[in-house]
Scaffold this active site. Structure first.
Site, short mmCIF file in Angstrom:
data_model
loop_
_atom_site.label_atom_id
_atom_site.label_comp_id
_atom_site.label_asym_id
_atom_site.label_seq_id
_atom_site.Cartn_x
_atom_site.Cartn_y
_atom_site.Cartn_z
N GLU A 166 0.84 -1.19 0.00
CA GLU A 166 0.00 0.00 0.00
C GLU A 166 0.88 1.25 0.00
OE1 GLU A 166 -2.86 2.57 2.97
OE2 GLU A 166 -2.62 0.43 3.39
N LYS A 187 -11.12 -1.91 6.32
CA LYS A 187 -10.00 -1.40 7.11
C LYS A 187 -10.57 -0.76 8.38
CE LYS A 187 -6.64 2.41 6.89
NZ LYS A 187 -5.95 3.35 5.98
N ARG A 199 0.15 10.36 -0.10
CA ARG A 199 0.41 11.47 0.83
C ARG A 199 1.55 12.37 0.36
NH1 ARG A 199 0.43 8.20 6.62
NH2 ARG A 199 -1.48 6.98 6.25
#
Length: 217
Positions: free
Chosen positions: A47, A135, A51
């Protein structure tokens, strides 16, 4: 390793290994050797969080140059994030929360989605749209293993990947829960190791993560 089929399901993503690394990359040049080190250690669901300005190019480089890896995009918040990640070569999406538009975007692109939830109402909203592999974020701050254990009653058909505050010292406690498929964590790719290009250290962390087992309750 056998390469997972395309398209992936969320179950394919969470069932591959005990840990999904949550990766923050500032430099494209680090992406490929880092991915190779993780794969060599037994972790291939990667993953890469959206960002940093370099994130999409890092996803593109891993998808192109490390075929053994299965790269996904994390911190996806809008349908535009999903579309950009799909163009870069991502095969799954991880979000900090859930909105129906995000689910529609992932289905439109043929990408598996791990939507983020932190409350029972959010689990129900995601479930209404057909998402039952979720999640749990931010896991530690939102109630940790105790909340997941409580959810196993009313949401016995839902499986979780808790992320946020997970580390080698507590990962086994989460993995011992029957509704936890895997955990997410940033400790596999520490900033210092990335900055120094210490790929053996990252491979060793991946190998330890791939060998994690549930701790007795």
């Amino acid at each position: 390793m056998v390469r997972p089929p395309f398209p992936l399901t969320a179950a394919d993503v969470v069932d591959d290994a005990p840990v999904i690394p949550v990766i923050v990359l500032e430099e494209v040049a680090r992406a490929v050797p880092m991915a190779r080190a993780l794969v060599a250690g037994g972790i291939r669901m990667l993953e890469v969080t959206l960002r940093t300005p370099a994130a999409l190019e890092c996803i593109r480089a891993i998808a192109r140059e490390v075929p053994e890896a299965v790269v996904g995009a994390g911190t996806a918040r809008r349908s535009a994030d999903v579309q950009a990640a799909a163009r870069a070569g991502a095969r799954f999406i991880v979000s900090p929360g859930y909105h129906p538009e995000l689910g529609r975007a992932c289905r439109g692109e043929g990408l598996a989605l791990l939507p983020g939830v932190a409350t029972a109402s959010e689990i129900m909203a995601a479930g209404e749209d057909g998402f039952e592999v979720l999640k749990f974020f931010p896991a530690s701050a939102a109630g940790g293993a105790a909340l997941l254990q409580a959810w196993s009653g009313p949401f016995g058909d839902v499986r979780f990947c808790p992320t946020g505050g997970i580390h080698p010292g507590n990962a086994g406690q989460y993995l011992a829960l029957p509704n936890v498929a895997c955990v997410g964590g940033s400790w596999l790719t520490p900033a210092r190791a990335l900055a120094q290009g210490d790929w053996p250290a990252i491979e060793a962390l991946a190998r330890e993560a791939a060998a994690l087992r549930p701790q007795p309750r």
